[in-house]
Motif scaffolding. Sequence first.
Motif, PDB file in Angstrom:
ATOM      1  N   UNK A  47       0.841  -1.203   0.000  1.00 34.96           N
ATOM      2  CA  UNK A  47       0.000   0.000   0.000  1.00 34.96           C
ATOM      3  C   UNK A  47       0.876   1.252   0.000  1.00 34.96           C
ATOM      4  N   UNK A  48       1.890   1.256   0.866  1.00 38.45           N
ATOM      5  CA  UNK A  48       2.790   2.411   0.930  1.00 38.45           C
ATOM      6  C   UNK A  48       3.503   2.609  -0.408  1.00 38.45           C
ATOM      7  N   UNK A  50       2.504   1.641  -3.337  1.00 37.64           N
ATOM      8  CA  UNK A  50       1.518   2.088  -4.320  1.00 37.64           C
ATOM      9  C   UNK A  50       1.215   3.564  -4.207  1.00 37.64           C
ATOM     10  N   UNK A  51       1.062   4.038  -2.980  1.00 38.30           N
ATOM     11  CA  UNK A  51       0.807   5.466  -2.774  1.00 38.30           C
ATOM     12  C   UNK A  51       1.997   6.291  -3.260  1.00 38.30           C
ATOM     13  N   UNK A  52       3.200   5.846  -2.920  1.00 44.56           N
ATOM     14  CA  UNK A  52       4.395   6.586  -3.328  1.00 44.56           C
ATOM     15  C   UNK A  52       4.565   6.630  -4.836  1.00 44.56           C
ATOM     16  N   UNK A  53       4.326   5.495  -5.514  1.00 46.95           N
ATOM     17  CA  UNK A  53       4.494   5.484  -6.973  1.00 46.95           C
ATOM     18  C   UNK A  53       3.398   6.320  -7.639  1.00 46.95           C
ATOM     19  N   UNK A  54       2.187   6.317  -7.094  1.00 48.17           N
ATOM     20  CA  UNK A  54       1.115   7.133  -7.664  1.00 48.17           C
ATOM     21  C   UNK A  54       1.429   8.624  -7.489  1.00 48.17           C
ATOM     22  N   UNK A  55       1.883   8.991  -6.295  1.00 47.62           N
ATOM     23  CA  UNK A  55       2.242  10.399  -6.061  1.00 47.62           C
ATOM     24  C   UNK A  55       3.433  10.816  -6.918  1.00 47.62           C
ATOM     25  N   UNK A  56       4.399   9.904  -7.083  1.00 47.29           N
ATOM     26  CA  UNK A  56       5.564  10.216  -7.916  1.00 47.29           C
ATOM     27  C   UNK A  56       5.155  10.387  -9.377  1.00 47.29           C
ATOM     28  N   UNK A  57       4.293   9.517  -9.867  1.00 48.46           N
ATOM     29  CA  UNK A  57       3.847   9.622 -11.260  1.00 48.46           C
ATOM     30  C   UNK A  57       3.103  10.934 -11.486  1.00 48.46           C
ATOM     31  N   UNK A  58       2.252  11.287 -10.554  1.00 49.72           N
ATOM     32  CA  UNK A  58       1.481  12.527 -10.666  1.00 49.72           C
ATOM     33  C   UNK A  58       2.400  13.740 -10.499  1.00 49.72           C
ATOM     34  N   UNK A  59       3.254  13.684  -9.464  1.00 49.74           N
ATOM     35  CA  UNK A  59       4.101  14.833  -9.166  1.00 49.74           C
ATOM     36  C   UNK A  59       5.169  15.094 -10.224  1.00 49.74           C
ATOM     37  N   UNK A  60       5.771  14.044 -10.741  1.00 53.46           N
ATOM     38  CA  UNK A  60       6.851  14.223 -11.720  1.00 53.46           C
ATOM     39  C   UNK A  60       6.352  14.643 -13.096  1.00 53.46           C
ATOM     40  N   UNK A  61       5.140  14.203 -13.440  1.00 53.31           N
ATOM     41  CA  UNK A  61       4.619  14.533 -14.773  1.00 53.31           C
ATOM     42  C   UNK A  61       3.612  15.664 -14.739  1.00 53.31           C
ATOM     43  N   UNK A  62       3.002  15.896 -13.592  1.00 53.37           N
ATOM     44  CA  UNK A  62       1.947  16.902 -13.500  1.00 53.37           C
ATOM     45  C   UNK A  62       0.634  16.432 -14.101  1.00 53.37           C
ATOM     46  N   UNK A  63       0.574  15.163 -14.500  1.00 50.13           N
ATOM     47  CA  UNK A  63      -0.649  14.622 -15.103  1.00 50.13           C
ATOM     48  C   UNK A  63      -1.369  13.740 -14.085  1.00 50.13           C
ATOM     49  N   UNK A  64      -2.571  14.158 -13.740  1.00 46.79           N
ATOM     50  CA  UNK A  64      -3.348  13.448 -12.737  1.00 46.79           C
ATOM     51  C   UNK A  64      -3.689  12.031 -13.191  1.00 46.79           C
ATOM     52  N   UNK A  65      -3.951  11.844 -14.482  1.00 46.06           N
ATOM     53  CA  UNK A  65      -4.337  10.517 -14.955  1.00 46.06           C
ATOM     54  C   UNK A  65      -3.203   9.498 -14.777  1.00 46.06           C
ATOM     55  N   UNK A  71      -1.698   4.297  -9.364  1.00 43.66           N
ATOM     56  CA  UNK A  71      -2.387   3.884  -8.143  1.00 43.66           C
ATOM     57  C   UNK A  71      -3.310   2.703  -8.370  1.00 43.66           C
ATOM     58  N   UNK A  72      -4.013   2.702  -9.503  1.00 42.08           N
ATOM     59  CA  UNK A  72      -4.896   1.581  -9.814  1.00 42.08           C
ATOM     60  C   UNK A  72      -4.082   0.315 -10.071  1.00 42.08           C
ATOM     61  N   UNK A  73      -2.922   0.455 -10.703  1.00 41.71           N
ATOM     62  CA  UNK A  73      -2.054  -0.702 -10.902  1.00 41.71           C
ATOM     63  C   UNK A  73      -1.645  -1.314  -9.573  1.00 41.71           C
ATOM     64  N   UNK A  74      -1.295  -0.455  -8.608  1.00 37.29           N
ATOM     65  CA  UNK A  74      -0.939  -0.956  -7.278  1.00 37.29           C
ATOM     66  C   UNK A  74      -2.140  -1.601  -6.600  1.00 37.29           C
ATOM     67  N   UNK A  75      -3.318  -0.993  -6.752  1.00 30.71           N
ATOM     68  CA  UNK A  75      -4.529  -1.594  -6.172  1.00 30.71           C
ATOM     69  C   UNK A  75      -4.835  -2.960  -6.780  1.00 30.71           C
ATOM     70  N   UNK A  76      -4.434  -3.155  -8.027  1.00 26.56           N
ATOM     71  CA  UNK A  76      -4.658  -4.439  -8.689  1.00 26.56           C
ATOM     72  C   UNK A  76      -3.797  -5.541  -8.081  1.00 26.56           C
ATOM     73  N   UNK A  77      -2.838  -5.158  -7.285  1.00 29.22           N
ATOM     74  CA  UNK A  77      -2.023  -6.118  -6.543  1.00 29.22           C
ATOM     75  C   UNK A  77      -2.487  -6.200  -5.093  1.00 29.22           C
ATOM     76  N   UNK A  78      -2.743  -5.052  -4.487  1.00 28.58           N
ATOM     77  CA  UNK A  78      -3.047  -4.979  -3.059  1.00 28.58           C
ATOM     78  C   UNK A  78      -4.371  -5.654  -2.716  1.00 28.58           C
ATOM     79  N   UNK A  79      -5.423  -5.343  -3.454  1.00 26.19           N
ATOM     80  CA  UNK A  79      -6.737  -5.903  -3.116  1.00 26.19           C
ATOM     81  C   UNK A  79      -6.751  -7.425  -3.249  1.00 26.19           C
ATOM     82  N   UNK A  80      -6.277  -7.998  -4.361  1.00 27.69           N
ATOM     83  CA  UNK A  80      -6.231  -9.470  -4.427  1.00 27.69           C
ATOM     84  C   UNK A  80      -5.319 -10.087  -3.362  1.00 27.69           C
ATOM     85  N   UNK A  81      -4.209  -9.421  -3.037  1.00 25.42           N
ATOM     86  CA  UNK A  81      -3.310  -9.943  -2.001  1.00 25.42           C
ATOM     87  C   UNK A  81      -3.998  -9.945  -0.638  1.00 25.42           C
TER      88      UNK A  81
END
Length: 156
Positions: A47-48, A50-65, A71-81
């Motif tokens: 979870x941590x 996933x949050x960090x990679x989502x924030x990094x992707x958003x922060x480094x590119x400035x693109x919210x999508x 974040x959804x990619x990380x959730x695709x691992x976290x929820x099934x786990x």
Amino acid sequence: MPPAFDREEEELEERERNFRPLSAVEAQQLRERSPQVSPWRVIAGQIIAGILVALAAWGLTGKQNLGWSAGYGALSVVIPAAVFARGLTGRLASLNISTAVLAFFVWELVKMALTVAMLFAAPRLISDLSWPAMLVGLVVAMQAYWAAVVFAPRRK
């Protein structure tokens, strides 16, 4: 038989001759030196990560999508786990060795099916989905278990 097979067979026989079961005290000492890592600790690490990679992707590119995709990619691992861990830590999975093995395979199948279903649902759930960002989030979350093992508390 070829010489390589003879050598392997001799090594196996030598190992079997030198095998000595641990005493109760030695087994306890081994458990204390290398404690088990809780599956919930691993999921918390995912979870941590996933949050960090989502924030990094958003922060480094400035693109919210990109942040949402990662974040959804990380959730695709976290929820099934989490579903898998919950299934394996349940009472039914620990009745005996047979049910434990069966539970492992059943819950692993559920985990894989849920992951695939989440990946198929991604384009409908995330507007302007970025597949590369989603895959980065997925891979980072999958590999986060290494951090949980490395930073696991050690008993003295």
